[in-house]
Scaffold this motif. Structure first.
Motif, short mmCIF file in Angstrom:
data_model
loop_
_atom_site.label_atom_id
_atom_site.label_comp_id
_atom_site.label_asym_id
_atom_site.label_seq_id
_atom_site.Cartn_x
_atom_site.Cartn_y
_atom_site.Cartn_z
N ASN A 1 51.39 37.69 47.74
CA ASN A 1 52.17 38.78 48.95
C ASN A 1 52.55 38.81 50.26
N ARG A 2 52.13 37.77 50.44
CA ARG A 2 52.54 36.83 51.83
C ARG A 2 54.13 36.40 51.76
N ARG B 1 54.99 36.12 40.40
CA ARG B 1 54.38 37.87 40.11
C ARG B 1 54.07 37.60 38.48
N GLU C 1 38.39 35.93 42.28
CA GLU C 1 38.09 35.32 43.92
C GLU C 1 39.52 34.73 44.28
N TYR D 1 42.19 34.53 41.36
CA TYR D 1 43.03 35.96 41.47
C TYR D 1 43.35 36.48 42.80
N SER D 2 42.55 36.73 43.51
CA SER D 2 42.49 37.44 44.31
C SER D 2 43.89 36.61 45.36
N LYS D 3 43.12 34.95 45.48
CA LYS D 3 44.28 34.83 46.74
C LYS D 3 45.54 34.83 46.02
N LYS D 4 45.39 34.08 44.86
CA LYS D 4 47.03 33.88 44.27
C LYS D 4 47.42 35.27 45.55
N GLN D 5 47.37 36.08 44.35
CA GLN D 5 47.78 37.58 44.55
C GLN D 5 47.69 37.55 46.62
N SER D 6 46.87 37.28 47.35
CA SER D 6 47.34 37.33 48.68
C SER D 6 48.56 36.24 48.93
N GLU D 7 48.94 35.41 48.40
CA GLU D 7 49.62 34.25 48.60
C GLU D 7 51.36 34.88 48.34
N LYS E 1 45.73 36.34 35.32
CA LYS E 1 44.67 37.42 35.62
C LYS E 1 43.58 36.52 35.28
#
Length: 188
Positions: A100-101, A77, A90, A92-98, A84
Protein backbone atom coordinates in the motif's frame (compact mmCIF):
# COMPACT_ATOMS: atom_id res chain seq x y z
CA UNK A 1 -36.10 70.79 1.98
CA UNK A 2 -32.95 68.78 2.67
CA UNK A 3 -34.31 65.89 0.64
CA UNK A 4 -34.93 68.18 -2.33
CA UNK A 5 -31.39 69.60 -2.01
CA UNK A 6 -29.94 66.06 -2.02
CA UNK A 7 -31.97 65.11 -5.12
CA UNK A 8 -30.89 68.22 -6.97
CA UNK A 9 -27.23 67.61 -6.06
CA UNK A 10 -27.50 63.99 -7.20
CA UNK A 11 -29.04 64.98 -10.54
CA UNK A 12 -26.33 67.58 -11.11
CA UNK A 13 -23.59 65.01 -10.34
CA UNK A 14 -25.14 62.49 -12.72
CA UNK A 15 -25.36 65.08 -15.48
CA UNK A 16 -21.80 66.24 -14.84
CA UNK A 17 -20.33 62.71 -15.02
CA UNK A 18 -22.38 61.80 -18.06
CA UNK A 19 -20.76 64.55 -20.12
CA UNK A 20 -17.15 63.94 -19.05
CA UNK A 21 -16.75 60.53 -20.77
CA UNK A 22 -18.35 61.90 -23.92
CA UNK A 23 -15.72 64.62 -24.15
CA UNK A 24 -12.90 62.17 -23.42
CA UNK A 25 -14.21 59.77 -26.06
CA UNK A 26 -14.38 62.51 -28.66
CA UNK A 27 -10.78 63.49 -27.98
CA UNK A 28 -9.53 59.97 -28.72
CA UNK A 29 -11.42 59.20 -31.94
CA UNK A 30 -8.11 59.08 -33.86
CA UNK A 31 -6.97 55.97 -31.99
CA UNK A 32 -6.68 52.83 -34.10
CA UNK A 33 -7.56 49.63 -32.30
CA UNK A 34 -6.07 46.37 -33.46
CA UNK A 35 -7.72 43.05 -32.73
CA UNK A 36 -5.73 39.85 -32.31
CA UNK A 37 -6.85 36.29 -31.57
CA UNK A 38 -4.28 35.10 -29.02
CA UNK A 39 -5.94 31.71 -28.58
CA UNK A 40 -5.61 31.05 -32.30
CA UNK A 41 -1.99 32.19 -32.25
CA UNK A 42 -1.13 30.00 -29.26
CA UNK A 43 -2.89 27.07 -30.91
CA UNK A 44 -1.68 27.35 -34.52
CA UNK A 45 1.77 28.92 -34.31
CA UNK A 46 4.46 26.61 -35.71
CA UNK A 47 6.72 26.93 -32.67
CA UNK A 48 3.78 26.10 -30.35
CA UNK A 49 2.99 23.01 -32.40
CA UNK A 50 6.64 22.00 -32.06
CA UNK A 51 6.53 22.53 -28.29
CA UNK A 52 3.37 20.42 -28.09
CA UNK A 53 5.02 17.61 -30.04
CA UNK A 54 8.09 17.76 -27.76
CA UNK A 55 5.89 17.57 -24.69
CA UNK A 56 3.91 14.72 -26.25
CA UNK A 57 7.14 12.78 -26.82
CA UNK A 58 8.09 13.32 -23.16
CA UNK A 59 4.58 12.22 -22.12
CA UNK A 60 4.82 9.04 -24.18
CA UNK A 61 8.24 8.21 -22.70
CA UNK A 62 6.95 8.90 -19.19
CA UNK A 63 3.81 6.84 -19.82
CA UNK A 64 5.94 3.85 -20.87
CA UNK A 65 8.07 4.14 -17.74
CA UNK A 66 5.03 4.48 -15.50
CA UNK A 67 3.24 1.60 -17.22
CA UNK A 68 6.24 -0.65 -16.52
CA UNK A 69 6.20 0.37 -12.85
CA UNK A 70 2.46 -0.15 -12.67
CA UNK A 71 2.83 -3.65 -14.14
CA UNK A 72 5.43 -4.47 -11.47
CA UNK A 73 3.02 -3.26 -8.79
CA UNK A 74 0.18 -5.37 -10.21
CA UNK A 75 2.46 -8.42 -10.33
CA UNK A 76 3.54 -7.79 -6.74
CA UNK A 77 -0.10 -7.43 -5.69
CA UNK A 78 -0.97 -10.75 -7.34
CA UNK A 79 1.98 -12.43 -5.66
CA UNK A 80 0.91 -11.11 -2.24
CA UNK A 81 -2.62 -12.43 -2.83
CA UNK A 82 -1.26 -15.87 -3.83
CA UNK A 83 0.80 -15.98 -0.63
CA UNK A 84 -2.16 -15.04 1.56
CA UNK A 85 -2.91 -18.65 2.52
CA UNK A 86 0.77 -19.62 2.78
CA UNK A 87 1.94 -16.98 5.29
CA UNK A 88 0.80 -15.94 8.75
CA UNK A 89 -1.82 -13.18 9.03
CA UNK A 90 0.82 -10.86 10.55
CA UNK A 91 3.23 -11.47 7.65
CA UNK A 92 0.41 -10.97 5.13
CA UNK A 93 -0.63 -7.75 6.87
CA UNK A 94 2.98 -6.51 6.81
CA UNK A 95 3.33 -7.29 3.08
CA UNK A 96 -0.04 -5.62 2.42
CA UNK A 97 1.07 -2.49 4.29
CA UNK A 98 4.36 -2.32 2.37
CA UNK A 99 2.51 -2.74 -0.90
CA UNK A 100 0.00 0.00 0.00
CA UNK A 101 2.91 2.35 0.74
CA UNK A 102 4.50 1.53 -2.66
CA UNK A 103 1.15 2.07 -4.41
CA UNK A 104 0.69 5.44 -2.68
CA UNK A 105 4.26 6.44 -3.63
CA UNK A 106 3.50 5.45 -7.22
CA UNK A 107 0.34 7.62 -7.31
CA UNK A 108 2.35 10.58 -5.99
CA UNK A 109 5.02 9.94 -8.62
CA UNK A 110 2.40 9.95 -11.40
CA UNK A 111 1.02 13.27 -10.15
CA UNK A 112 4.52 14.76 -9.90
CA UNK A 113 5.41 13.63 -13.44
CA UNK A 114 2.21 15.19 -14.82
CA UNK A 115 2.89 18.42 -12.94
CA UNK A 116 6.50 18.37 -14.17
CA UNK A 117 5.38 18.13 -17.80
CA UNK A 118 2.77 20.87 -17.37
CA UNK A 119 5.28 23.26 -15.79
CA UNK A 120 7.84 22.47 -18.50
CA UNK A 121 5.26 23.24 -21.21
CA UNK A 122 4.20 26.49 -19.53
CA UNK A 123 7.84 27.59 -19.20
CA UNK A 124 8.39 27.00 -22.92
CA UNK A 125 5.23 28.94 -23.79
CA UNK A 126 6.39 31.83 -21.61
CA UNK A 127 9.57 32.00 -23.69
CA UNK A 128 7.39 32.31 -26.80
CA UNK A 129 5.39 35.13 -25.27
CA UNK A 130 8.59 37.00 -24.48
CA UNK A 131 9.66 36.71 -28.14
CA UNK A 132 6.19 37.73 -29.35
CA UNK A 133 6.03 41.18 -27.79
CA UNK A 134 8.58 42.88 -30.06
CA UNK A 135 6.93 41.35 -33.15
CA UNK A 136 3.48 42.53 -32.05
CA UNK A 137 4.95 45.97 -31.34
CA UNK A 138 6.43 46.12 -34.88
CA UNK A 139 3.08 45.15 -36.44
CA UNK A 140 1.38 47.81 -34.31
CA UNK A 141 3.83 50.48 -35.47
CA UNK A 142 3.57 49.40 -39.12
CA UNK A 143 -0.23 49.67 -39.06
CA UNK A 144 -0.43 52.77 -36.86
CA UNK A 145 -2.23 50.83 -34.14
CA UNK A 146 -2.27 52.49 -30.74
CA UNK A 147 -4.11 49.75 -28.84
CA UNK A 148 -4.32 45.98 -29.33
CA UNK A 149 -7.14 43.97 -27.80
CA UNK A 150 -7.68 40.25 -27.74
CA UNK A 151 -10.72 39.20 -29.75
CA UNK A 152 -12.17 37.58 -26.60
CA UNK A 153 -12.31 41.03 -24.99
CA UNK A 154 -14.14 42.70 -27.87
CA UNK A 155 -17.91 42.60 -28.06
CA UNK A 156 -18.35 44.83 -31.11
CA UNK A 157 -16.09 47.04 -33.16
CA UNK A 158 -17.18 49.06 -36.18
CA UNK A 159 -14.15 48.33 -38.37
CA UNK A 160 -11.54 46.42 -36.43
CA UNK A 161 -8.03 46.13 -37.68
CA UNK A 162 -7.65 42.33 -37.54
CA UNK A 163 -3.92 41.78 -37.25
CA UNK A 164 -3.86 38.13 -36.18
CA UNK A 165 -2.86 36.80 -39.61
CA UNK A 166 -0.05 39.31 -40.02
CA UNK A 167 1.25 38.63 -36.51
CA UNK A 168 1.15 34.87 -37.07
CA UNK A 169 3.06 35.17 -40.34
CA UNK A 170 5.72 37.32 -38.69
CA UNK A 171 5.95 35.06 -35.64
CA UNK A 172 6.25 31.92 -37.78
CA UNK A 173 9.07 33.61 -39.66
CA UNK A 174 10.85 35.28 -36.73
CA UNK A 175 10.45 33.00 -33.73
CA UNK A 176 13.24 30.64 -32.95
CA UNK A 177 12.61 27.01 -32.09
CA UNK A 178 12.31 26.54 -28.36
CA UNK A 179 13.59 23.39 -26.72
CA UNK A 180 11.31 22.19 -23.95
CA UNK A 181 13.40 21.79 -20.83
CA UNK A 182 11.94 19.36 -18.35
CA UNK A 183 12.03 20.92 -14.90
CA UNK A 184 13.55 18.71 -12.23
CA UNK A 185 11.26 16.98 -9.76
CA UNK A 186 11.38 18.23 -6.20
CA UNK A 187 12.84 15.66 -3.88
CA UNK A 188 10.45 14.68 -1.14
Amino acid sequence: MILQLIRTSFILLVLLFSFVPLGAAQASTNAIIGVVDMQKIMRELDVVKDINSQVKAFEEKTDKELAAEEKKLKDERAQIERQKTLVTPEAYSKKQSEFNRKAADFRVKVQEKNKQLQISRVNALEKIKAQMLPVIRDVMDKNGVSLVLDVSEVLFVEKPLEITKEIMERLNKDLKKIKVEIVPLKKS
